[in-house]
Design an enzyme around this catalytic site. Structure first.
Site, PDB file in Angstrom:
ATOM      1  N   ASP A 164      -8.326  -5.310  -5.353  1.00  0.00           N
ATOM      2  CA  ASP A 164      -8.347  -3.868  -4.059  1.00  0.00           C
ATOM      3  C   ASP A 164      -9.110  -2.954  -4.743  1.00  0.00           C
ATOM      4  O   ASP A 164      -9.212  -2.361  -5.700  1.00  0.00           O
ATOM      5  CB  ASP A 164      -7.089  -3.617  -4.739  1.00  0.00           C
ATOM      6  CG  ASP A 164      -6.628  -3.086  -3.978  1.00  0.00           C
ATOM      7  OD1 ASP A 164      -6.770  -2.454  -3.167  1.00  0.00           O
ATOM      8  OD2 ASP A 164      -5.071  -2.391  -3.603  1.00  0.00           O
ATOM      9  N   SER A 192       0.702  -0.883  -0.267  1.00  0.00           N
ATOM     10  CA  SER A 192      -0.246   0.062   0.355  1.00  0.00           C
ATOM     11  C   SER A 192       0.391   1.344  -0.059  1.00  0.00           C
ATOM     12  O   SER A 192       1.710   1.484  -0.500  1.00  0.00           O
ATOM     13  CB  SER A 192      -1.062   0.142   1.343  1.00  0.00           C
ATOM     14  OG  SER A 192      -1.980   1.218   1.266  1.00  0.00           O
ATOM     15  N   HIS A 211      -6.757  -5.514  -0.963  1.00  0.00           N
ATOM     16  CA  HIS A 211      -5.574  -4.634  -0.846  1.00  0.00           C
ATOM     17  C   HIS A 211      -4.464  -5.362   0.032  1.00  0.00           C
ATOM     18  O   HIS A 211      -3.527  -5.593  -0.912  1.00  0.00           O
ATOM     19  CB  HIS A 211      -6.047  -3.477  -0.530  1.00  0.00           C
ATOM     20  CG  HIS A 211      -5.145  -2.413  -0.333  1.00  0.00           C
ATOM     21  ND1 HIS A 211      -4.893  -1.683  -1.269  1.00  0.00           N
ATOM     22  CD2 HIS A 211      -4.601  -1.856   0.631  1.00  0.00           C
ATOM     23  CE1 HIS A 211      -3.958  -1.250  -0.951  1.00  0.00           C
ATOM     24  NE2 HIS A 211      -3.648  -0.953   0.145  1.00  0.00           N
TER      25      HIS A 211
END
Length: 207
Positions: free
Chosen positions: A112, A18, A146
């Site tokens: 995601d 991320s 994610h």
């Protein structure tokens, strides 16, 4: 980090997920001795804040919370709040990954819901090729969300997000996401072993 007794050298490997992936991409772009980088569901952009390094400033891509959607369960979906990447791989908010000394491995989840990781990875790949660099390895997992974490970590389907200060969904189907975590870990170990030196004949981790 190069002075750490457990770091073999002469370069180091970076692994981030991320925002952490974007920090790793920035480090690889501006710092020396980064021999290999793994970016898991990063964006390759400056995101919501300007990136500063010496005389270089990368403006934020920005976002619009009005594009937030509310799911049937009442949890927020923020996948579309980021501004469009106008100009594609030459957008000024892109991290200049063509400056990286070592190879980059992009790992993305096709489900995601934090942002369009698959799109950003492909855009980053186009940027590298446009600047005369080799096409990077992009491993894309259908049904993965994610937070693609180490194997056997429970999938995180939703949690508090600082930006809207509310709970958001991260995407992912439980079985597909779990399988992605197992395979991605193998891919990461293989990538680092190849580019940092070492052996792949290791005892597999057990939790």
């Amino acid at each position: 980090m190069l002075q750490h007794p457990q770091v073999k050298g002469p370069g180091i490997g970076l692994l981030g997920i991320s925002l952490g992936a974007d920090i790793c991409l920035s480090m690889a772009s501006f710092l020396k001795n980064v021999a290999a980088t793994v970016a898991i569901n990063g964006s390759g952009t400056s995101g919501s804040r300007t990136i500063h390094y010496k005389q270089t400033s990368i403006p934020p891509l920005g976002h619009d919370l009005r594009r937030t959607r509310v799911t049937f369960s009442g949890i927020l979906d923020i996948v579309d709040i980021r501004n469009d990447l106008i100009g594609g791989h030459e957008n000024p908010s892109m991290i200049p990954i063509e400056r990286a000394e070592g190879p980059i491995l992009f790992i993305v989840g096709q489900d995601d819901h934090n942002w369009r990781s698959d799109f950003y990875a492909q855009t980053a790949s186009h940027r590298l090729e446009a600047h005369g660099k080799a096409k990077p390895q992009v491993i894309s997992y259908p049904g993965a969300g994610h937070y693609i974490e180490p194997p056997y970590f429970p999938m995180c389907p939703a949690s508090l997000h600082k930006l809207p200060n509310k709970t958001v969904i991260w995407g992912g189907e439980f079985r597909a996401h779990s399988q992605a975590q197992v395979d991605a870990w193998k891919q990461i170990l293989s990538f680092f072993s190849k580019h940092l030196g070492g052996t792949q004949d290791r005892v597999p981790p057990k939790l």
